[in-house]
Design a protein around this motif. Sequence first.
Motif: not given
Length: 313
Positions: A132-136, A149-158, A161-168
């Motif tokens: 989990v990463h905290a960003i703005q 503020p927002a938080r996100y994570l990405e499923i490991s790659g490469p 199909e691209g960048r896949i993840g979740f955000a809160e």
Amino acid sequence: MGLHHVGHVVGDMEGAARLYRRLGFTVAPPAYPVLPGVEQPFGVANAHVYLADGFVELVAVLDGVPGEARPIPLRVPEDRLPGLVAAIRAASAAIAGFLERFQGLHIVIADTSDLDAVAARLTADGVGHSGVHAIQRPVETATGTAMEPARYLEISGPLPEGRIGFAENGPDSAALPVEHANGATGLLECVLCVADQEADQEGDREADQAASQGGDQGGEQRAGREVGAVRRRYDGWAGVRIVPASALPGLLPGERPPALPAFVAYAVSVRDLAATERFLSGNGVPIGKTGSGEIFVPAEAALGTAIIFRQES
């Protein structure tokens, strides 16, 4: 669990913004990140199409100082600056690679209200992720652009199909509602096209049967009907429809995947589908009809991704 946003990777930001405005979307001014102590801008520029539910992000790789794009300063503790610089450079390189593969949809982020629980589930299922990463994130408010503020994570790659993840998102947002000339109100789903041999046809039939009987189970089952690694990435994603390549013409007549696997389309809801069709036709935009009678702008006319317009319920 729906979609937080999708990212449309393009070669020309200004041209993409003009096209989206012709399609009736209100496009926020493009922006690019800047970091303290880093003299030249780097990474990517993006512009957002804000909807009541989710948003569409236009993304272009930076080549020098962007013209009309505005800088968005990122505040980060000094000890974390090197890591953030490395992360942005890695993301920029990945997006450049996506563009080389094809211009179109390459970023899909699901929305969640409990990112920590998602991270724990992915770990338990053996799916690698960034943590989990905290960003703005920039949002348009009554007093101008603000960082929320927002938080996100990405499923490991490469991942191909691209960048896949979740955000809160943060619990309280001051973002203003945005009106669109085409009547768009929300981001509904995206379409992931895969090779036939990777698709679970029995799962498809069960999901379609469940959908025809009503309720939300059909979307969730469709999102998890892949076998192997692809299924593990999207299991439980109600905002992703997985379609084998042989079935794509039935869903989007005339469309062909530029590669496999690939995100080939996304869908937005509109207040009045007939009015949206009149607006697009009046602007000279090519329109197709989906297998279920909805309208869509073909990928050839929309910079590599088909855009489906669906009557809101």
